[in-house]
Design a protein around this motif. Structure first.
Motif, short mmCIF file in Angstrom:
data_model
loop_
_atom_site.label_atom_id
_atom_site.label_comp_id
_atom_site.label_asym_id
_atom_site.label_seq_id
_atom_site.Cartn_x
_atom_site.Cartn_y
_atom_site.Cartn_z
N LYS A 88 0.40 38.75 24.17
CA LYS A 88 -0.04 39.98 24.85
C LYS A 88 0.64 40.14 26.20
N GLY A 89 1.54 39.21 26.58
CA GLY A 89 2.20 39.27 27.88
C GLY A 89 3.50 40.03 27.83
N ASN A 90 4.47 39.60 28.67
CA ASN A 90 5.73 40.35 28.76
C ASN A 90 6.82 39.82 27.82
N THR A 91 6.44 38.91 26.90
CA THR A 91 7.43 38.42 25.92
C THR A 91 7.24 39.17 24.60
N ALA A 92 8.34 39.80 24.15
CA ALA A 92 8.23 40.68 22.97
C ALA A 92 8.72 40.02 21.69
N GLU A 93 9.47 38.91 21.84
CA GLU A 93 10.06 38.27 20.66
C GLU A 93 9.79 36.78 20.73
N HIS A 94 9.44 36.18 19.60
CA HIS A 94 9.17 34.74 19.57
C HIS A 94 10.45 33.98 19.19
N ILE A 95 10.59 32.78 19.77
CA ILE A 95 11.76 31.95 19.48
C ILE A 95 11.91 31.68 17.98
N LYS A 96 10.79 31.67 17.27
CA LYS A 96 10.84 31.37 15.83
C LYS A 96 11.69 32.41 15.09
N GLU A 97 11.47 33.70 15.42
CA GLU A 97 12.33 34.74 14.83
C GLU A 97 13.67 34.80 15.58
N GLY A 98 13.59 34.69 16.91
CA GLY A 98 14.80 34.88 17.74
C GLY A 98 15.91 33.92 17.36
N ALA A 99 15.61 32.62 17.33
CA ALA A 99 16.64 31.63 17.01
C ALA A 99 17.08 31.77 15.56
N ALA A 100 16.13 32.11 14.68
CA ALA A 100 16.48 32.27 13.26
C ALA A 100 17.42 33.46 13.08
N VAL A 101 17.16 34.55 13.81
CA VAL A 101 18.00 35.75 13.68
C VAL A 101 19.39 35.51 14.28
N ILE A 102 19.44 34.87 15.44
CA ILE A 102 20.77 34.56 16.03
C ILE A 102 21.56 33.69 15.04
N SER A 103 20.87 32.78 14.37
CA SER A 103 21.53 31.90 13.39
C SER A 103 22.12 32.68 12.21
N GLU A 104 21.57 33.88 11.94
CA GLU A 104 22.13 34.73 10.87
C GLU A 104 23.53 35.23 11.24
N TYR A 105 23.76 35.39 12.55
CA TYR A 105 25.05 35.93 13.02
C TYR A 105 26.02 34.86 13.50
N ALA A 106 25.47 33.68 13.83
CA ALA A 106 26.27 32.64 14.49
C ALA A 106 26.52 31.46 13.55
N ASP A 107 27.71 30.84 13.70
CA ASP A 107 27.98 29.57 13.04
C ASP A 107 27.62 28.42 13.97
N ILE A 108 27.68 28.69 15.27
CA ILE A 108 27.25 27.72 16.29
C ILE A 108 26.56 28.53 17.39
N ILE A 109 25.46 27.98 17.92
CA ILE A 109 24.79 28.60 19.07
C ILE A 109 24.99 27.67 20.27
N ALA A 110 25.37 28.25 21.41
CA ALA A 110 25.44 27.47 22.65
C ALA A 110 24.38 28.04 23.59
N LEU A 111 23.67 27.14 24.29
CA LEU A 111 22.51 27.57 25.07
C LEU A 111 22.53 27.00 26.48
N ARG A 112 22.27 27.86 27.46
CA ARG A 112 22.01 27.40 28.84
C ARG A 112 20.58 27.73 29.22
#
Ligand code: CP
Length: 318
Positions: A88-112
């Motif tokens: 209910k706060g200011n976060t609109a997307e959960h890492i569970k979908e977020g990381a999974a969706v980025i993985s659909e487009y990426a062969d490698i993810i780099a994170l800072r």
């Protein structure tokens, strides 16, 4: 989650061998220009960067990959990292979908993802990085997290090997002053890599600034620079906030500035810093502008270090 992540020195069987690969790539950077063809690296940033952003992007391009940069929360929705929350706060997307969706487009993810510097337990559990790893289905490269910066440390070891023929050089990590609290990650990581390298490694820091033993191991710690700098071949300067009194600047001790007088105690040591650096707070102009400073060559080597790591992942060797 996959087995081919690059999170810390723990993912590398032989750090010296990987550093040699960095220097080999530097000699012939485009030899593997088809290895990453039709593959994509997505670089996700939660914090600012100059060197890591450009060098990692460039490394991917050198390997024939596409590289996409995402500034999380600026270019995209604010992400929720905690499991089981009512969003209910200011976060609109959960890492569970977020990381999974980025993985659909990426062969490698780099994170800072930097630490909070307010909650040591959560920071040292690498909460955000681990949530990314947990919910990604492609390899994750750590571009600096709460506790470590392995691409920087690999670069540092390769740079040390580039600038000395000595089998076992003396390398000093020295705390230096700063105007605000900084993470311990570069220093933790440097200690972790130096402890696995064939070097004589010592640390100099004021009382109250001892790093976690998890990273420093048995390295000798001096509480004066004068003693530690004797016969040093490399001076690696970095500020960090207190680990013990977590995230605090205990006192603004500007007597720890690296000066020509202190460098004169060494064995004509090379001066290193990961950058960015505040001139005349961390190090005197006379040192940074001298022939002993190798900070620009060090930063340049970030490209080859990133390339060595991405290459290993593409070859499934990490
Ligand atoms: N040394 C380093 O990581 O620099 P950036 O923060 O600019 O990427």
């Amino acid at each position: 989650m996959t087995d081919f992540n690059f999170i810390s020195a723990d993912d590398v069987d032989d750090v010296e061998k990987l550093a040699q690969e960095v220097l080999e790539i530097k000699k012939d950077p485009f030899r593997w220009k088809y290895l990453g063809q039709n593959k994509t690296l997505v670089l996700v940033f939660l914090n600012s960067s100059l060197r890591t952003r450009l060098s990692t992007q460039k490394a991917a391009l050198n390997l024939g990959m596409n590289a996409i940069v995402l500034n999380l929360g600026q270019d995209s929705w604010n992400m929720e990292f905690a499991d089981g929350v009512i969003m209910k706060g200011n976060t609109a997307e959960h890492i569970k979908e977020g990381a999974a969706v980025i993985s659909e487009y990426a062969d490698i993810i780099a994170l800072r993802s930097f630490p909070s510097l307010t909650d040591r337990t959560k920071d040292y559990q690498e909460f955000i990085l681990n949530q990314f790893v947990k919910y990604s289905s492609v390899p994750v490269v750590n571009m600096e997290s709460a506790t470590v910066h392995p691409l920087q440390s690999l670069t540092d070891l390769a740079t040390i090997r580039e600038f000395t023929q000595k089998k076992r050089p003396k390398v000093v990590l020295t705390w230096v002053p700063h105007i605000k609290p900084l993470p311990q990650c570069v220093s933790n990581s440097f200690a972790q890599w130096m402890n696995r390298a064939d070097v004589e490694f010592v640390i100099a820091n004021p009382e109250g600034y001892n790093l976690s033993k998890e990273f420093t191991g048995d390295a000798q710690v001096f509480h004066t620079q004068r003693e530690a700098f004797k016969n040093a071949d490399f001076i690696y300067a970095k500020n960090w906030s207190s680990y013990e009194d977590y995230g605090k600047v205990l006192k603004e001790d500007f007597s720890w500035l690296v000066t020509p007088g202190k460098m004169a105690l060494t064995n004509q040591a090379k001066f290193m810093h990961c950058l960015p650096v505040r001139r005349n707070v961390v190090v005197a102009d006379e040192v940074l502008d001298s022939d002993s400073s190798i900070v620009i060559r060090q930063a340049g080597n970030r490209e080859w270090a990133a390339q060595a790591v991405i290459r290993r992942i593409l070859e499934k060797r990490v």
